[in-house]
Design a protein around this motif. Structure first.
Motif, PDB file in Angstrom:
ATOM      1  N   SER A 242       0.944  -1.300   0.113  1.00 23.69           N
ATOM      2  CA  SER A 242      -0.388  -0.306  -0.365  1.00 23.69           C
ATOM      3  C   SER A 242       0.774   1.059  -0.718  1.00 23.69           C
ATOM      4  CB  SER A 242      -1.046   0.022   1.452  1.00 23.69           C
ATOM      5  OG  SER A 242      -1.690   0.612   1.237  1.00 23.69           O
ATOM      6  N   THR A 243       0.613   2.535  -0.505  1.00 20.15           N
ATOM      7  CA  THR A 243       0.999   3.594  -0.384  1.00 20.15           C
ATOM      8  C   THR A 243       0.866   4.058   1.134  1.00 20.15           C
ATOM      9  OG1 THR A 243      -0.934   4.804  -1.095  1.00 20.15           O
ATOM     10  CG2 THR A 243       0.459   4.427  -3.355  1.00 20.15           C
ATOM     11  N   SER A 244       0.252   3.522   1.454  1.00 20.64           N
ATOM     12  CA  SER A 244       0.104   3.849   2.942  1.00 20.64           C
ATOM     13  C   SER A 244       1.571   3.573   3.621  1.00 20.64           C
ATOM     14  CB  SER A 244      -1.721   3.255   3.709  1.00 20.64           C
ATOM     15  OG  SER A 244      -2.041   4.490   3.685  1.00 20.64           O
ATOM     16  N   GLY A 245       2.254   2.609   3.461  1.00 17.90           N
ATOM     17  CA  GLY A 245       4.001   2.294   3.262  1.00 17.90           C
ATOM     18  C   GLY A 245       4.522   3.214   2.985  1.00 17.90           C
ATOM     19  N   LEU A 246       4.354   3.061   1.577  1.00 20.50           N
ATOM     20  CA  LEU A 246       5.161   3.713   0.755  1.00 20.50           C
ATOM     21  C   LEU A 246       5.623   5.016   0.551  1.00 20.50           C
ATOM     22  CD1 LEU A 246       4.564   1.430  -2.389  1.00 20.50           C
ATOM     23  CD2 LEU A 246       6.214   0.886  -0.856  1.00 20.50           C
ATOM     24  N   ILE A 247       3.922   5.610   0.880  1.00 21.33           N
ATOM     25  CA  ILE A 247       4.308   6.867   0.884  1.00 21.33           C
ATOM     26  C   ILE A 247       4.132   7.632   2.197  1.00 21.33           C
ATOM     27  CG2 ILE A 247       3.434   9.620   0.583  1.00 21.33           C
ATOM     28  CD1 ILE A 247       3.186   8.026  -2.199  1.00 21.33           C
ATOM     29  N   GLY A 248       2.836   6.726   2.781  1.00 20.36           N
ATOM     30  CA  GLY A 248       2.452   7.666   4.557  1.00 20.36           C
ATOM     31  C   GLY A 248       1.065   8.144   4.567  1.00 20.36           C
ATOM     32  N   ASN A 249       0.605   7.622   5.501  1.00 19.26           N
ATOM     33  CA  ASN A 249      -0.939   8.056   6.026  1.00 19.26           C
ATOM     34  C   ASN A 249      -1.323   8.461   6.821  1.00 19.26           C
ATOM     35  OD1 ASN A 249      -3.552   8.668   4.642  1.00 19.26           O
ATOM     36  ND2 ASN A 249      -3.693   7.043   3.709  1.00 19.26           N
ATOM     37  N   LEU A 250      -2.637   9.085   7.816  1.00 18.90           N
ATOM     38  CA  LEU A 250      -3.114   8.780   8.939  1.00 18.90           C
ATOM     39  C   LEU A 250      -2.940   8.327   9.415  1.00 18.90           C
ATOM     40  CD1 LEU A 250      -4.789  13.252   8.413  1.00 18.90           C
ATOM     41  CD2 LEU A 250      -2.294  12.950   9.194  1.00 18.90           C
ATOM     42  N   GLY A 251      -3.225   7.708  10.965  1.00 20.56           N
ATOM     43  CA  GLY A 251      -3.920   7.213  11.610  1.00 20.56           C
ATOM     44  C   GLY A 251      -3.928   5.500  10.580  1.00 20.56           C
ATOM     45  N   GLN A 252      -2.594   4.989  10.123  1.00 26.95           N
ATOM     46  CA  GLN A 252      -1.521   3.928  10.165  1.00 26.95           C
ATOM     47  C   GLN A 252      -1.120   3.717  10.294  1.00 26.95           C
ATOM     48  OE1 GLN A 252      -3.782   3.395   6.238  1.00 26.95           O
ATOM     49  NE2 GLN A 252      -5.865   3.342   6.396  1.00 26.95           N
ATOM     50  N   ALA A 253      -0.448   3.887  11.302  1.00 27.22           N
ATOM     51  CA  ALA A 253       0.430   3.396  11.890  1.00 27.22           C
ATOM     52  C   ALA A 253       1.094   1.655  11.686  1.00 27.22           C
ATOM     53  CB  ALA A 253       1.572   4.037  13.088  1.00 27.22           C
ATOM     54  N   ASN A 254      -0.149   0.663  12.116  1.00 31.34           N
ATOM     55  CA  ASN A 254       0.035  -0.246  12.036  1.00 31.34           C
ATOM     56  C   ASN A 254       0.091  -0.917  10.647  1.00 31.34           C
ATOM     57  OD1 ASN A 254      -2.601   0.653  11.603  1.00 31.34           O
ATOM     58  ND2 ASN A 254      -3.601  -0.600  13.064  1.00 31.34           N
ATOM     59  N   TYR A 255      -0.726   0.013   9.968  1.00 35.44           N
ATOM     60  CA  TYR A 255      -0.781  -0.730   8.079  1.00 35.44           C
ATOM     61  C   TYR A 255       0.169  -0.559   7.814  1.00 35.44           C
ATOM     62  CZ  TYR A 255      -2.827  -0.664   4.345  1.00 35.44           C
ATOM     63  OH  TYR A 255      -3.660  -1.558   2.485  1.00 35.44           O
ATOM     64  N   ALA A 256       1.004   0.789   7.562  1.00 38.89           N
ATOM     65  CA  ALA A 256       1.704   1.593   6.716  1.00 38.89           C
ATOM     66  C   ALA A 256       2.723   0.602   7.170  1.00 38.89           C
ATOM     67  CB  ALA A 256       1.732   3.201   7.230  1.00 38.89           C
ATOM     68  N   ALA A 257       3.298   0.147   8.616  1.00 37.80           N
ATOM     69  CA  ALA A 257       4.558  -0.522   8.763  1.00 37.80           C
ATOM     70  C   ALA A 257       4.320  -2.164   8.109  1.00 37.80           C
ATOM     71  CB  ALA A 257       4.577  -0.710  10.231  1.00 37.80           C
ATOM     72  N   ALA A 258       3.439  -2.858   8.451  1.00 42.94           N
ATOM     73  CA  ALA A 258       2.989  -3.702   7.579  1.00 42.94           C
ATOM     74  C   ALA A 258       3.046  -3.973   6.599  1.00 42.94           C
ATOM     75  CB  ALA A 258       1.668  -4.724   8.851  1.00 42.94           C
ATOM     76  N   LYS A 259       2.510  -2.953   5.501  1.00 43.04           N
ATOM     77  CA  LYS A 259       2.808  -3.105   4.368  1.00 43.04           C
ATOM     78  C   LYS A 259       4.327  -2.527   3.771  1.00 43.04           C
ATOM     79  CE  LYS A 259      -1.448  -4.397   3.111  1.00 43.04           C
ATOM     80  NZ  LYS A 259      -1.132  -5.577   2.442  1.00 43.04           N
ATOM     81  N   LEU A 260       4.744  -1.756   4.682  1.00 42.67           N
ATOM     82  CA  LEU A 260       6.021  -1.436   4.148  1.00 42.67           C
ATOM     83  C   LEU A 260       6.357  -2.396   4.286  1.00 42.67           C
ATOM     84  CD1 LEU A 260       8.422   0.360   2.854  1.00 42.67           C
ATOM     85  CD2 LEU A 260       8.828   1.090   4.893  1.00 42.67           C
ATOM     86  N   GLY A 261       6.322  -3.919   5.336  1.00 40.44           N
ATOM     87  CA  GLY A 261       7.471  -4.962   5.666  1.00 40.44           C
ATOM     88  C   GLY A 261       7.331  -5.723   4.606  1.00 40.44           C
ATOM     89  N   VAL A 262       5.608  -5.954   4.175  1.00 36.34           N
ATOM     90  CA  VAL A 262       5.161  -6.481   3.164  1.00 36.34           C
ATOM     91  C   VAL A 262       6.701  -6.606   1.900  1.00 36.34           C
ATOM     92  CG1 VAL A 262       4.067  -7.540   1.329  1.00 36.34           C
ATOM     93  CG2 VAL A 262       3.629  -7.411   3.784  1.00 36.34           C
ATOM     94  N   VAL A 263       7.224  -4.809   1.154  1.00 31.00           N
ATOM     95  CA  VAL A 263       8.126  -4.943   0.692  1.00 31.00           C
ATOM     96  C   VAL A 263       9.144  -5.105   0.627  1.00 31.00           C
ATOM     97  CG1 VAL A 263       9.213  -3.359  -0.999  1.00 31.00           C
ATOM     98  CG2 VAL A 263       6.407  -2.507  -0.025  1.00 31.00           C
ATOM     99  N   ALA A 264       9.921  -5.284   1.873  1.00 29.53           N
ATOM    100  CA  ALA A 264      11.079  -5.910   2.182  1.00 29.53           C
ATOM    101  C   ALA A 264      10.959  -7.811   2.202  1.00 29.53           C
ATOM    102  CB  ALA A 264      11.457  -5.571   3.433  1.00 29.53           C
ATOM    103  N   LEU A 265       9.819  -8.220   2.719  1.00 27.10           N
ATOM    104  CA  LEU A 265      10.225  -9.810   2.591  1.00 27.10           C
ATOM    105  C   LEU A 265       9.912  -9.734   1.370  1.00 27.10           C
ATOM    106  CD1 LEU A 265       9.284 -12.200   3.879  1.00 27.10           C
ATOM    107  CD2 LEU A 265       6.460 -11.504   3.294  1.00 27.10           C
ATOM    108  N   SER A 266       8.734  -8.788   0.334  1.00 32.63           N
ATOM    109  CA  SER A 266       9.331  -9.662  -0.858  1.00 32.63           C
ATOM    110  C   SER A 266      10.275  -9.749  -2.093  1.00 32.63           C
ATOM    111  CB  SER A 266       8.100  -8.932  -1.808  1.00 32.63           C
ATOM    112  OG  SER A 266       7.925  -8.642  -3.342  1.00 32.63           O
ATOM    113  N   LYS A 267      11.233  -8.736  -1.191  1.00 31.73           N
ATOM    114  CA  LYS A 267      12.376  -8.425  -1.598  1.00 31.73           C
ATOM    115  C   LYS A 267      14.133  -9.672  -1.528  1.00 31.73           C
ATOM    116  CE  LYS A 267      15.739  -6.071  -4.645  1.00 31.73           C
ATOM    117  NZ  LYS A 267      16.384  -4.839  -4.215  1.00 31.73           N
ATOM    118  N   SER A 268      13.609  -9.976  -0.798  1.00 36.10           N
ATOM    119  CA  SER A 268      13.877 -11.114   0.733  1.00 36.10           C
ATOM    120  C   SER A 268      13.790 -12.323   0.017  1.00 36.10           C
ATOM    121  CB  SER A 268      13.746 -10.965   1.494  1.00 36.10           C
ATOM    122  OG  SER A 268      14.345  -9.549   2.517  1.00 36.10           O
TER     123      SER A 268
END
Length: 304
Positions: free
Chosen positions: A152-178
């Protein structure tokens, strides 16, 4: 009807509605045999049962496709193993995983509690890991396979009120790369899609201000079905050379996102002190600083 994934067995998690349903239907329409996974609960975790998954399976079968429902949770290793085992038991193999299952527990960061944090991390990040890990031995043995992860762009860029969702979705990007790095020797690919679409997830976005209402109306124009063709392509042999990439789909647009790389560096031969960093390093790099922006601030044009 396409046959780009003909004969392949594909697991789509969170496929009871929205993007997941569209992906499952498109996979089947393109020749895949589909495991339709959905735990059958609301975004808040209420309800349960096999209703949504069975309904999608019925749609696929009514159109002449092959599909089986599964209602295990992605949030545990046991559930994830059972999801993949369902594919093996019914179709004898597994060729692609679409990690789409999701939930929301939106809350401004300083009010977010542990349960809200853990529930979102469990489904999005742990779920993507568990399901991918369950499929990995089969992919390794057959020396082929494809992972498609929804970020999600909530993780890639940022969004309000979604620290949990943003952290998870950016983590998914790193997981995919690994995954892409670790499994490339077995011809296994892993890519991400950041979807823009109106779904159960986005329907929970607050619309209590004119700005929020305008954003919601813009989102409603973005159909979940628009995301499906890219997911089908990435699961197909036509994408055999595409891995470790980060895409976004926004109505009729497909975007390729950049990935973190150095954009500026400064060097001081005698080494840095806190004071010299303040006087030299930061002023030298400040023009390259990113603004405190949200996803809709950066991707602010009307959907095509």
């Amino acid at each position: 009807m396409s046959d780009i994934v003909a004969g392949k067995v594909v697991v789509v998690t969170g496929a009871g509605g929205g993007i997941g349903r569209s992906v499952a239907l498109a996979m089947a329409a393109s020749g895949a045999r589909v495991i339709v996974n959905d735990i059958g609960v609301s975004l808040a975790g209420e309800g349960g049962g096999d209703g949504p998954a069975q309904q999608v399976v019925a749609e696929i079968r009514a159109s002449g496709g092959e599909a089986v429902a599964n209602t295990d949770s992605v949030a545990s290793s046991q559930g994830a193993n059972q999801i993949v085992q369902t594919a093996i038991d019914h179709f004898g193999r597994i060729d692609a995983i679409v990690n789409n299952a999701g939930n929301l527990r939106d809350r401004v960061f300083h009010k977010m509690n542990e349960e809200e944090w853990r529930q979102v991390i469990d489904v999005h990040l742990h779920g993507a890991f568990f399901v991918s890990r369950a499929a990995a031995p089969f992919f390794r043995e057959q020396e082929s396979g494809a992972f498609v992860h929804m970020t999600s762009t909530s993780g890639l860029i940022g969004n309000l009120g979604q620290a949990n969702y943003a952290a998870a979705k950016l983590g998914v990007v790193a997981l995919s790369k690994s995954i892409a790095l670790d499994m490339s020797r077995y011809n296994v690919r892993s890519n991400c899609i950041a979807p823009f679409a109106w779904s159960r997830m986005t329907s929970s976005i607050p619309s209590d201000t004119p700005e929020a209402q305008a954003r919601v109306e813009k989102l409603k124009k973005m159909e979940p079905g628009k995301v499906a063709p890219l997911a089908v392509y990435l699961a197909s042999d036509a994408a055999k050379d595409v891995t470790a990439q980060l895409f976004a789909v926004r109505a009729n647009e497909i975007m390729l996102f950049s990935q973190p790389r150095p954009i500026r560096s400064v060097h001081l031969s005698e080494g840095w002190t806190p004071e010299s960093i303040a006087d030299v390093a930061i002023p030298s790099m400040r023009k390259q600083f990113y603004a405190l922006e949200r996803s809709p601030d950066v991707i602010d044009w009307d959907p095509i």
